[in-house]
Write an enzyme that holds these catalytic residues in place. Structure first.
Site, PDB file in Angstrom:
ATOM      1  N   LYS A 128       0.843  -1.203   0.000  1.00 54.78           N
ATOM      2  CA  LYS A 128       0.000   0.000   0.000  1.00 54.78           C
ATOM      3  C   LYS A 128       0.877   1.251   0.000  1.00 54.78           C
ATOM      4  O   LYS A 128       1.919   1.284   0.673  1.00 54.78           O
ATOM      5  CB  LYS A 128      -0.895  -0.037   1.249  1.00 54.78           C
ATOM      6  CG  LYS A 128      -1.981   1.044   1.288  1.00 54.78           C
ATOM      7  CD  LYS A 128      -2.874   0.887   2.515  1.00 54.78           C
ATOM      8  CE  LYS A 128      -4.008   1.921   2.512  1.00 54.78           C
ATOM      9  NZ  LYS A 128      -4.898   1.796   3.685  1.00 54.78           N
ATOM     10  N   SER A 136     -10.080   2.161   2.637  1.00 57.89           N
ATOM     11  CA  SER A 136      -9.095   2.826   1.815  1.00 57.89           C
ATOM     12  C   SER A 136      -8.124   1.888   1.103  1.00 57.89           C
ATOM     13  O   SER A 136      -7.509   2.302   0.110  1.00 57.89           O
ATOM     14  CB  SER A 136      -8.291   3.795   2.686  1.00 57.89           C
ATOM     15  OG  SER A 136      -7.470   3.095   3.607  1.00 57.89           O
ATOM     16  N   SER A 163     -10.581  -0.008   6.909  1.00 55.73           N
ATOM     17  CA  SER A 163      -9.881   0.080   5.617  1.00 55.73           C
ATOM     18  C   SER A 163      -9.187  -1.185   5.153  1.00 55.73           C
ATOM     19  O   SER A 163      -8.703  -1.236   4.021  1.00 55.73           O
ATOM     20  CB  SER A 163      -8.848   1.204   5.657  1.00 55.73           C
ATOM     21  OG  SER A 163      -9.471   2.450   5.511  1.00 55.73           O
TER      22      SER A 163
END
Lengths: 95, 506
Positions: free
Chosen positions: B78, B171, B195
């Site tokens: 990420k 997210s 998330s």
């Protein structure tokens, strides 16, 4: 509680975010939507609850006050948008 | 024949150890799949040269018999994780061009154990969002086809305005979509309010947010420090267990990191759950919940009961307050954490007539709409005269939320079963444009877990009427991720392995 356009301007100033006048009504509306959403918390009976400071009981660790790994000035200023001789350059702040 | 990218992480590991495939072959297969899937927009930066160099070193370690637990396993990272010398921008414009000179603790653990970095994954800007639509790099497209769509129709939309295609959640949308589309064997993710679990649920993948403190936050761009936790997204429960073991562990550079040995989580996968007490919280049966979510939940209860678990009704009375309290605590912490982006030390800088104007112009241009809104609400709730009414009150409510869980656990409950999300994935552009709160409601089942610092895991349990994945969530006792892995494996096995979408995007 709700905010008006003057409040929004003050909050934006505190947050150091430039806002244009034409953005103010919409921003006020969005912030008020969020404030309305959290409004229901006022009805919660808090009893004797203490505000949370640490989500899990954890002893804060101590360490020796010694110099550890550190990056040199080259690296520290390496990502700066503008720098010179290992200094960050900013607009003049002292007359 | 199974393609290398279709292997699970555990299968790939075994194939590597058996010499059936090399790390270079496995990595090349992933790099090729990534290239063909670029329109899904999962990766914001790819690192093929680095990946191949790492793969060569892995193959050398296999040859010399000193392979690590994740040796040769290609992973996606990420964009919130600092990776030395590589694009690290939290998918924000304000970190334009930022390349850290350091490596986050969690990723350094992965490389220590032999894993390979394929690139950086798309996400909501600063992890603020539930659909991956707030990214400066544009939305991620879910590999799942919308109900009734043909592959041709989807390909056409993909090369056009993307309208009608599905969000992967957020997210960690890039992480979840990349795992579901077989563009990596597993991905790192982070979870502040849901998330990891919500995007895992939207894409039919498995995600675990471990207990607060289990993974070091050092080198992960901060959003709300008292809630942020790192965790993996992967295609199976076992794969998540393997990844978490490497990611977790004490770090003296994070004062909130937990100092205790990391268990071998993989050993819990497949363990019996006979006699485990599973709590079913009545407050999660929310108004307006779709019948299919309710059915899924009941199905999960039946599966666990059939596996010998004891099902008990419990009450978590402050559940309803968690989401509004979160929208005070998280923005407050964000407004403080994001004060560092000032156009001086890194990233974007917009000139101004004086230094304050420079700050204001930089932050107005560098932050997207959602981030600006959260910084402003956070600034407001921390400002003089409002601090007690909002922030202190929310922190007291957080104590009450945590107490609810503690009471349940004190009564012998081992884990709690709930739905993971209130719905299946929705379309790009469908939610939150008029009212930000509409988007926030996605996290209604997940956010309590962050507020209480507990571990939470989302595991696919079935499909919606529209053929989209739906997941159940398991909430555990602090630092008892092992029980979650055992129970999740029962659900995974009972539900049957979910069929991930075929690569229509290629």
């Amino acid at each position: 509680m709700s905010v008006d356009q003057a409040n929004v301007r003050r909050i934006a100033r505190l947050a150091r975010i430039a806002v244009r006048d034409e953005e103010l009504p919409h921003l006020a509306q969005e912030l008020n939507a969020m404030l309305a959403f959290v409004e229901e918390l006022n009805a919660v009976d808090l009893g004797n609850a203490e505000p949370m400071t640490s989500v899990l009981p954890m002893q804060m660790k101590m360490r020796q006050d010694v110099v550890g790994d550190h990056a040199g000035p080259e690296i520290v200023t390496g990502n700066a948008p503008i720098s010179e001789d290992h200094f960050f350059l900013v607009p003049k702040v002292i007359e | 024949m199974t393609q290398p990218v279709d292997l699970t992480l555990a299968q790939a590991r075994d194939a590597l150890h058996a010499g059936k495939i090399s790390a270079v072959e496995l990595t090349k297969a992933h790099l090729a799949a990534m290239e063909k899937a670029s329109a899904l927009n999962c990766y914001v930066a790819t690192t093929p040269d680095q990946a191949l160099a790492m793969a060569q070193r892995s193959d050398a370690r296999f040859a010399s018999k000193d392979a690590g637990p994740l040796e040769g396993i290609p992973l996606g990272i990420k964009d919130l994780y600092a990776t030395k010398g590589v694009h690290t921008q939290a998918c924000s414009h304000i970190l334009d061009g930022f390349k850290p000179d350091y490596e986050s603790t969690v990723t350094s653990h992965l490389w220590r154990d032999g894993a390979i970095m394929l690139g950086k994954l798309n996400m909501d800007e600063f992890a603020m969002g539930s659909s991956n639509e707030t990214s400066y790099y544009g939305p991620v497209v879910s590999p799942w086809l919308p109900n009734g769509w043909t592959q041709d129709q989807a390909r056409k939309a993909l090369s056009g305005d993307k309208k009608g295609l599905l969000v992967p959640g957020g997210s960690s949308g890039g992480s979840a979509a990349a795992v579901a589309a077989r563009l990596c064997l597993g991905a790192t993710a982070t979870d502040t309010g849901g998330s990891i679990r919500q995007p895992a649920a939207f894409t039919g993948t498995v995600g675990i947010k471990p207990t607060y403190g289990r993974c070091s936050r050092w080198g992960i761009v901060a959003f709300a420090s008292s809630l942020d936790q790192a965790g993996p997204i992967a295609r199976t429960v076992q794969d998540c267990a393997i990844m978490l073991r490497s990611m977790a562990g004490h770090d003296p550079r994070d004062a909130t990191s937990f100092d205790a040995p990391v268990p071998d989580y993989e050993k819990s996968v497949g363990a019996s759950i006979r006699g485990k007490k599973i709590g079913i919280p009545r407050e999660y049966r929310i108004e307006g919940m779709p019948a299919e979510i309710d059915r899924l939940w009941n199905q999960g209860i039946d599966w666990l009961r059939a596996a010998g678990a004891e099902i008990v009704d419990i009450s978590l009375p402050h559940t309803r307050t968690a989401l509004p309290a979160y929208y005070i605590v998280a923005p407050a912490e964000a407004s403080s954490n994001l004060a560092r982006y000032d156009g001086v030390r890194y990233g974007l800088r917009v000139p101004g007539k004086d230094i304050t104007d420079m700050y204001e112009q930089t932050r107005a241009k560098g932050f997207g709409k959602e981030v600006r809104r959260r910084i402003m609400i956070g600034t407001y709730v921390l400002s003089a005269g409002y601090y007690d009414a909002y922030y202190v009150r929310a922190q007291k409510i957080r104590t009450l939320i945590k107490r609810d869980f503690e009471l349940a656990y004190a009564n012998g409950v081992d884990a709690i079963l709930t739905p993971a999300t209130p719905s299946a994935a929705f379309g790009i552009g469908e939610k939150g444009s008029a009212d930000p709160v509409e988007m926030y409601l996605n996290d209604v089942f997940t956010v309590t877990v962050n507020m209480a610092g507990l571990p939470g895991l989302a595991v696919p349990a079935g499909l919606s009427s529209g053929g989209l994945p739906l997941s159940l969530q398991l909430i555990g006792r602090p630092f008892d991720e092992e029980t979650l892995f055992s129970i999740a494996e029962v659900i995974e096995r009972s539900a049957g392995q979910i069929q991930l979408p075929k690569p229509w995007w290629e």
